[in-house]
Design a protein around this motif. Structure first.
Motif, mmCIF file in Angstrom:
data_model
loop_
_atom_site.group_PDB
_atom_site.id
_atom_site.type_symbol
_atom_site.label_atom_id
_atom_site.label_comp_id
_atom_site.label_asym_id
_atom_site.label_seq_id
_atom_site.Cartn_x
_atom_site.Cartn_y
_atom_site.Cartn_z
ATOM 1 N N SER A 150 0.835 -1.245 0.096
ATOM 2 C CA SER A 150 0.175 -0.027 0.098
ATOM 3 C C SER A 150 0.866 1.135 -0.045
ATOM 4 N N SER A 151 1.841 1.294 0.581
ATOM 5 C CA SER A 151 2.946 2.395 0.693
ATOM 6 C C SER A 151 4.297 2.091 0.689
ATOM 7 N N ALA A 179 -3.164 3.418 -11.051
ATOM 8 C CA ALA A 179 -3.463 2.244 -10.428
ATOM 9 C C ALA A 179 -3.965 1.295 -11.314
ATOM 10 N N TYR A 213 0.929 1.057 -10.597
ATOM 11 C CA TYR A 213 1.953 1.827 -10.330
ATOM 12 C C TYR A 213 1.528 2.451 -9.052
ATOM 13 N N LYS A 214 2.415 2.728 -8.053
ATOM 14 C CA LYS A 214 2.262 3.952 -7.143
ATOM 15 C C LYS A 214 3.138 4.893 -7.405
ATOM 16 N N THR A 243 4.585 8.636 -5.958
ATOM 17 C CA THR A 243 5.004 9.377 -5.030
ATOM 18 C C THR A 243 5.928 10.683 -5.453
ATOM 19 N N GLN A 292 3.774 -2.129 -8.539
ATOM 20 C CA GLN A 292 3.359 -2.937 -7.528
ATOM 21 C C GLN A 292 3.539 -4.695 -7.842
#
Length: 457
Positions: free
Chosen positions: A44-45, A295, A299-300, A302, A314
């Motif tokens: 998640s992070s 999403a 991909y995440k 930041t 991910q």
């Protein structure tokens, strides 16, 4: 090779030629969560670790002090050395390099300083080449593999032992590589007609490549021959399983030659996208502008305080690393991994990657290594794979990986064969054998620039 069943880990370690080390095929049921002893990373992070760039090791990167002592020789020991030199062509070396005529003249002159100096010189040069190879570093393209035999088999130790035991031949020949392929190449060299100079030169070059490697490879190890596009899982120098590979494209992204140690196998890895793609191809800005697209693609993103982007893909079937990563930290950012693009394994020439080694059936390989190298049970390995969660399994046993380069070698079918020189690395080695022997200058690693190759796509 026939399919293998799985006995206990203790049996696999004890057997001289283990034959049953593979995990069962993953079942289709939902797996329980990883055990607490394994290091999971929440998806998640994600906060991926920074790239590992080990500091230079002085004993590996700095030239060694030349070790060529002068010791007292009897004429009998010197004569035994002459006999070894005369027969050294069977190892693919060149007798004239070790000055046999000068050594014979010194023997005729009798014991004394002249004999001591010449015999010591001839022995040292021959020991160096049998231990480390005749080809000097400037002719070993992209050879970042460090052979530490020089640390344990110094010329001083070797000469002292040879003169104490009067077993000159045994001391010199005891430096020969122990891998079965070296003996197979020697046999081929002996049976190849001298008139076939091109074939003999190629065999000579590849015999020397074995001397560039550690004499003892280890109990468990992975070895990939880049021009063959194959990886071997090996126990006691016996191939247990082989896997097709995809290696780097020729040019800047060619896979370098390395000897590293596996630290972890990672089930369901994340992939931190390199800045060459995040910035250079505008991926970071595009994904940041469209969270739904990010999403959907797994991909995440930041955004850092300085305005740069961190993009982490991910775990999942679409991940560029597939479902498995074999983590072997090195300055080149090279590792072995799965891939979603499995069709490339069916092509005959598989040099498509940006340097990393894509590995066929990588999940099977990673599960097997977790069993052999970390004491994980087959059931646990299946669970980690099916969990869909990032799970890092640290190795508890030393598991070396050798990225080698042989253009004449025994293939996975057990037959000696020739492989295309995909990166042009034969040329300088063959040229070095066509010239007189160059004195070893203590260099044990190439001075070529390290190119970080961290894009598995």
């Amino acid at each position: 090779m026939a399919a293998l069943s799985l006995p206990g880990i203790a049996m696999a370690q004890a057997a001289s030629q283990p034959t049953s080390i593979l995990p069962p095929a993953p079942a289709a049921q939902q797996a329980p969560a990883p055990s607490p002893s394994i290091v999971p990373q929440p998806t998640s992070s994600p906060s991926p670790a920074p790239p590992v760039t080990p500091p230079p090791v002085p004993s590996e990167t700095a030239p060694l002090q030349i070790d060529e002592p002068v010791m007292a020789w009897t004429t009998a020991d010197a004569a035994a050395l002459v006999a070894v030199i005369e027969n050294i062509a069977g190892e693919g070396l060149i007798p004239a390099d070790y000055q046999p005529e000068k050594l014979r003249a010194a023997i005729l002159a009798g014991p004394g300083a002249g004999l001591d100096e010449q015999a010591s010189r001839s022995f040292a040069w021959l020991a160096e080449d049998m231990r480390d190879g005749r080809t000097r570093m400037q002719s070993r393209l992209q050879w970042f593999l460090v052979d530490k035999d020089v640390d344990t088999h110094t010329v001083t130790k070797l000469m002292t032992a040879a003169l104490a035991s009067h077993d000159i031949e045994g001391t010199i020949m005891g430096l020969a590589p122990t891998h079965p392929d070296y003996a197979a190449l020697k046999e081929l060299y002996a049976t190849t007609p001298k008139a076939n100079k091109a074939a003999r030169s190629l065999i000579q070059a590849n015999l020397d490549r074995w001397r560039w490697l550690p004499r003892e490879m280890g109990k468990y190890y992975l070895l990939t021959n880049l021009p063959e596009f194959q990886l071997r899982l090996t126990v006691d120098n016996t191939i247990i399983r082989s896997y097709r590979t995809v290696v780097g494209k020729p040019g800047k992204t060619a896979t370098p030659n390395l000897a590293e140690t596996v630290e972890n196998v990672v089930f369901n890895p994340t992939w931190t996208v390199p800045q060459s793609i995040v910035v250079g191809e505008g991926l970071g800005a595009r994904l940041w502008a469209s969270p739904s697209s990010a999403a959907r693609q797994g991909y995440k993103v930041t955004k850092n305080k300085d305005g740069t982007f961190l993009v982490v893909q991910q775990p999942g079937d679409g991940n560029s690393l597939g479902r498995m990563k074999i983590d072997m930290p090195n300055p080149h950012a090279i590792y072995l991994h799965d891939t979603p693009s499995k069709s490339l394994f069916n092509t005959p020439v598989r040099a498509y990657s940006h340097g990393c080694v894509r590995t066929e059936r990588a999940v099977e390989l990673g599960m097997t290594m977790a069993i052999l190298g970390a004491g994980v049970t087959p059931e646990q390995a299946v669970q980690y794979n099916l969990s869909g969660k990032y799970t890092k399994v640290p190795m508890t046993k030393t598991f070396p990986v050798y990225l080698t380069y042989f253009t004449m070698a025994t293939g996975i079918d057990g037959k000696m064969g020739k492989f295309a020189d995909i990166y042009g690395r034969d040329v300088p080695v063959l040229a070095s054998f066509a010239k007189p022997r160059e004195a070893w200058n203590g260099q044990r690693i190439t001075s070529e620039k390290v190119i970080k190759l961290d894009n598995p796509i």
